[in-house]
Each structure stands twice: as structure tokens, then as C-alpha cells.
Enzyme design. Structure first.
Site, PDB file in Angstrom:
ATOM      1  N   SER A  43       0.451  -1.232  -0.280  1.00  0.00           N
ATOM      2  CA  SER A  43      -0.143   0.114   0.146  1.00  0.00           C
ATOM      3  C   SER A  43       0.963   1.294  -0.360  1.00  0.00           C
ATOM      4  O   SER A  43       0.597   2.139  -0.832  1.00  0.00           O
ATOM      5  CB  SER A  43      -1.058  -0.087   1.179  1.00  0.00           C
ATOM      6  OG  SER A  43      -0.287   0.003   2.553  1.00  0.00           O
ATOM      7  N   GLY A  70      -1.569  -4.932   1.253  1.00  0.00           N
ATOM      8  CA  GLY A  70      -1.913  -5.482   2.310  1.00  0.00           C
ATOM      9  C   GLY A  70      -1.189  -6.629   1.186  1.00  0.00           C
ATOM     10  O   GLY A  70      -0.325  -7.759   2.029  1.00  0.00           O
ATOM     11  N   ASN A 100       4.336  -5.549   6.294  1.00  0.00           N
ATOM     12  CA  ASN A 100       2.845  -6.715   6.348  1.00  0.00           C
ATOM     13  C   ASN A 100       4.188  -7.419   6.775  1.00  0.00           C
ATOM     14  O   ASN A 100       1.975  -8.625   7.218  1.00  0.00           O
ATOM     15  CB  ASN A 100       1.982  -7.049   5.394  1.00  0.00           C
ATOM     16  CG  ASN A 100       1.037  -5.562   4.465  1.00  0.00           C
ATOM     17  OD1 ASN A 100       0.576  -4.832   5.149  1.00  0.00           O
ATOM     18  ND2 ASN A 100       1.255  -4.774   2.594  1.00  0.00           N
ATOM     19  N   ASP A 186      -2.004   8.083   9.466  1.00  0.00           N
ATOM     20  CA  ASP A 186      -2.786   6.722  10.668  1.00  0.00           C
ATOM     21  C   ASP A 186      -1.160   6.137  11.488  1.00  0.00           C
ATOM     22  O   ASP A 186      -0.885   4.914  11.242  1.00  0.00           O
ATOM     23  CB  ASP A 186      -3.368   5.681   9.833  1.00  0.00           C
ATOM     24  CG  ASP A 186      -1.688   5.453   8.585  1.00  0.00           C
ATOM     25  OD1 ASP A 186      -0.772   5.752   8.170  1.00  0.00           O
ATOM     26  OD2 ASP A 186      -2.475   4.403   7.543  1.00  0.00           O
ATOM     27  N   HIS A 189       1.476   4.994   6.468  1.00  0.00           N
ATOM     28  CA  HIS A 189       0.851   5.295   5.590  1.00  0.00           C
ATOM     29  C   HIS A 189       1.213   7.323   5.168  1.00  0.00           C
ATOM     30  O   HIS A 189       1.326   7.807   6.725  1.00  0.00           O
ATOM     31  CB  HIS A 189      -0.356   5.068   5.005  1.00  0.00           C
ATOM     32  CG  HIS A 189      -0.954   3.625   4.645  1.00  0.00           C
ATOM     33  ND1 HIS A 189      -1.498   2.828   5.929  1.00  0.00           N
ATOM     34  CD2 HIS A 189      -0.436   2.659   4.123  1.00  0.00           C
ATOM     35  CE1 HIS A 189      -1.212   1.875   5.725  1.00  0.00           C
ATOM     36  NE2 HIS A 189      -0.970   1.381   4.275  1.00  0.00           N
TER      37      HIS A 189
END
Length: 216
Positions: A43, A70, A100, A186, A189
Site C-alpha cells: 500500500s 496488503g 505487512n 495513521d 502510511h
């Protein structure tokens, strides 16, 4: 067995179908284009295309974005082995993946990243690879951020002896170790400001590499 370095299609059922469809779109786009720069990852790579930095900096470089949100190292490895690089000869590949894989150990994650690097080199041996290190996670130091730091150290050691491969570690943290929401809303990101902090040093390298390759 290191699952981080074994190519794998993620998900089941409809989610898998959607992932395959997105991968196939990338393969089709690669057949239609002759990019000088490609970006591969999850992402953090995919979302660059929705930020002003894409049109401002990456589009003029004739770039293609192969990011899928993802993705883990094993998923990116599958994509690299199955089509996205088969019809192009880019001069530079920017790679960022591993975030991830937070449930794996740092050694396995770093080996997964190196497996992707090796596969890229086998497909397009003259391509210069710039690895963007794993970004800091969370507002303050935490175990996931520690894992990312260890992965970056290991990757740096592993690619140190390779030609046309280098690691660029993002500098997003404040002096006290905190991560600002101005750079990462967040705490993972990047914002537009965060992306520019990450990539501004990289653009200088890209300009040099492209200039040298044009001379060659």
C-alpha cells in the site's frame, strides 16, 4: 522453511479474484508501456499514485506503479515471478515491501526482500534497484517498529556487497523518536509531506542513475 521467501497468492475466494485481477492489470499495463522507472510493493507504494508527488515527480520520469495494498514479501515475489517484469526493461526499480510481514521474524523478512531483489535481477539484470527501508510504525517506539529497524539493518548488510542495489532508509522520526501525524496521519502510511521526505533524497539518486545510463 521461510514462508517470506516462498511465492504465494494471497487470500481466498473473491478477494483472491480481485487480487489476481489487479495483478493482471499491471501485467497488461506493462505490455503497453516502456517505463524507465518502476515501483513495486504494497500500500505504501500503491498510494503514492493518489498524491501530488506522483504527477509532480514520478510521471515525468516515465514511471509505472506496481503496488498492491496488503501484499507481503511472498505475494510480491509471486507477482515478480509471474508477469509484471516480463515485457519491460526499466532502468530503475524502487522496492518497498515487508511492512505487512509483522508476524514474521526479522531474518525471514529480510530474506524475503532479498529473494525479490534476486528475482528482479534475474528478470532485468541491468536494472538498478533502490530499496526503501521499512517505515516507522506507531507514534512512539514499539515492538513492530523495532522489527522494522532490524529488518532494515539486515537488508543493508545483505545488499552491501551487491552491485546496482542500494538501501535508502527513510528519515521521518523526530529527535525524541516520535512520528508526527503531519508525516503519517495513521502512523504508517505517509502524507504528501511524508512521501516527499522519503523520496526527495531518492530523486537525486534517480537523476544520477538515469544520466549515467543514458551515457552508456
Amino acid at each position: 522453511m521461510n514462508i517470506c521467501a516462498i511465492p504465494k497468492i494471497p487470500y481466498d475466494g473473491q478477494e483472491q479474484d480481485e487480487w489476481i485481477a489487479q495483478h493482471n492489470r499491471h501485467v497488461t499495463e506493462a505490455r503497453k508501456r516502456d517505463p524507465d522507472v518502476i515501483l513495486i510493493g504494497a500500500s505504501i507504494i500503491q498510494y503514492i499514485e493518489s498524491c501530488p508527488i506522483w504527477n509532480d515527480k514520478f510521471k515525468p520520469l516515465n514511471s509505472l506503479n506496481f503496488g498492491i495494498a496488503g501484499d507481503r514479501t511472498e505475494n510480491v515475489l509471486w507477482r515478480v515471478k509471474n508477469g509484471i517484469l516480463d515485457n519491460i526493461k526499466p532502468k530503475i526499480c524502487i522496492l518497498n515491501v515487508g511492512t505487512n510481514n509483522f508476524d514474521n521474524n526479522p531474518c525471514d523478512v529480510s530474506e524475503g526482500i532479498l529473494a525479490i531483489v534476486n528475482e528482479i535481477r534475474s528478470k532485468i539484470p541491468n536494472c538498478y534497484i533502490i530499496i526503501i527501508g521499512l517505515l516507522p510504525y506507531g507514534p512512539y517506539p514499539n515492538p513492530i517498529r523495532d522489527l522494522g529497524n532490524q529488518v532494515n539493518i539486515m537488508v543493508g548488510q545483505k545488499v552491501g556487497s551487491l552491485t546496482k542495489v542500494e538501501l535508502s532508509n527513510p528519515e521521518l522520526l523526530n529527535p525524541d523518536g516520535s512520528l508526527s501525524q503531519l508525516d503519517s496521519p495513521d502512523y504508517l502510511h505517509p502524507s504528501e509531506m511524508g512521501y516527499r521526505k522519503i523520496f526527495n533524497p531518492v530523486f537525486d539518486r534517480i537523476a544520477t542513475i538515469l544520466s549515467d545510463s543514458n551515457i552508456d
